[in-house]
Design an enzyme around this catalytic site. Structure first.
Site, PDB file in Angstrom:
ATOM      1  N   ASP A 181      -3.656   5.121  12.286  1.00  0.00           N
ATOM      2  CA  ASP A 181      -2.341   5.077  10.664  1.00  0.00           C
ATOM      3  C   ASP A 181      -1.017   5.830  10.874  1.00  0.00           C
ATOM      4  OD1 ASP A 181      -1.634   4.439   8.544  1.00  0.00           O
ATOM      5  OD2 ASP A 181      -2.860   5.147   7.039  1.00  0.00           O
ATOM      6  N   SER A 204       0.761  -1.135  -0.029  1.00  0.00           N
ATOM      7  CA  SER A 204       0.269   0.476   0.506  1.00  0.00           C
ATOM      8  C   SER A 204       0.727   1.412  -0.010  1.00  0.00           C
ATOM      9  CB  SER A 204      -1.276   0.254   1.147  1.00  0.00           C
ATOM     10  OG  SER A 204      -0.209   0.333   1.893  1.00  0.00           O
ATOM     11  N   HIS A 242       0.974   4.936   6.270  1.00  0.00           N
ATOM     12  CA  HIS A 242       1.042   5.591   5.697  1.00  0.00           C
ATOM     13  C   HIS A 242       1.110   7.531   5.430  1.00  0.00           C
ATOM     14  CE1 HIS A 242      -1.374   1.637   4.680  1.00  0.00           C
ATOM     15  NE2 HIS A 242      -1.197   2.178   3.874  1.00  0.00           N
TER      16      HIS A 242
END
Length: 331
Positions: free
Chosen positions: A306, A52, A309
């Site tokens: 998160d 990702s 990312h």
């Protein structure tokens, strides 16, 4: 772009991450010019292959380019656990295609990477994955970004035989030599060898070093303070991690070895580890859902976080600023 990366619209209150930029000493790194970049890659296919973090970088690039040309999403395929293949086409006069290929190990895997209900992985080190392998010859610029899944407990097969295990005391097999970092190096080497073998035309192949996560070890991953630092690290303040350093070294060395290939096929390394390691402020943190905790709404002690990312816009844009220079240098 994934909604989790839209930190501004999701209400992230500290916005310093929008203004900090990486500048290497003695080097003036220019910001990406969308119109100029589209002219430079006219008629080409750009592919982002890996986990990702590869998609994160691709989406950042698409967002920038969309300021001068609206792309068409020609294919979007999703299964559970984010099995994604996305393709954006910037129409004439650009005729530029950007695709993402979800392949977190770059080789075939069975386990958590395809089913989150599972906790472990089985990797087949001699079996590269489709669909990226099927499309590799058509790629003009290939960006490989993977690494964050390799520290998962796993059993490894190579040439039909168990080659070892990592963090699997339940399996009566020997730990694999070199640990998961050794596996990572072997996979990178095999991927670059495959690309060299299957590429008939000119191609720029860029391998990204790992961009480390910033979960604060003082807290559980889902504590509200596990990913809340609002400022970058100062020089000398970055925590050292031996495995991250070894994974970076593996990419640098394998990338350097791959450079000794035929004319027209260029290999390079996008070394983002240091610049990314200094940016704990640039992650979405708890702000992964629009307006969930903005406008004074209270945040519970336990939240989804998160810290892997990157907000976009944010530090990930610098990855593409460097990529632009590599594309320009490749002609």
């Amino acid at each position: 772009m994934k909604s989790t990366e839209k930190c501004v619209s999701n209400g992230k209150p500290d916005n310093g991450y929008l203004n900090w930029r990486w500048q290497q000493a003695g080097c003036n790194l220019s910001e990406l010019d969308p119109a100029e970049f589209l002219r430079a890659v006219r008629g080409k296919l750009l592919a982002f292959v890996g986990d990702s973090t590869a998609r994160n970088q691709a989406e950042s690039l698409v967002c920038f380019l969309s300021t001068v040309s609206r792309p068409e999403t020609t294919h979007r395929y999703e299964e559970p656990v984010g099995h994604e293949f996305w393709r954006w086409v910037f129409p004439a006069p650009h005729n530029v295609t950007i695709s993402t290929y979800w392949s977190p190990f770059l080789v075939r895997a069975e386990g958590r990477s395809v089913d989150y209900a599972m906790t472990q992985e089985t990797l087949f080190l001699d079996a590269l994955t489709e669909p990226w392998t099927a499309d590799v010859d058509a790629m003009d610029v290939m960006v490989i970004s993977a690494g964050h899944w390799f520290n998962h407990p796993a059993v490894y097969y190579d040439d039909g035989q168990i080659a070892g295990v990592f963090s699997r005391p339940d399996v009566n097999e020997t730990d694999i030599g070199g640990g998961y970092v050794g596996v990572y190096r072997k996979v990178i080497r095999r991927v670059l060898e495959y690309v060299n073998e299957k590429s008939s035309g000119d191609k720029l192949v860029v391998v990204s070093t790992i961009a480390p996560a910033h979960f604060d070890a003082r807290y559980a991953w889902n504590h509200r303070d596990a990913c809340s630092r609002p400022n970058p690290y100062d020089e000398g303040e970055v925590p050292e991690d031996a495995n991250t350093a070894e994974m970076r070294k593996a990419v640098l060395e394998e990338g350097a070895a791959a450079k000794r290939q035929r004319r027209g096929l260029r290999f390079d390394v996008l070394d983002v580890t240091r610049l990314a390691s200094m940016r704990p402020d640039g992650h979405p943190g708890a702000y992964i859902v629009k307006d969930r905790y903005c406008a004074g709404k209270p945040m519970p002690e336990t939240v989804n976080n998160d810290c892997l990312h990157w907000c976009a816009p944010g530090p990930v844009d610098t990855f593409n600023d460097i990529l632009v220079q590599m594309v320009a240098a490749s002609g």
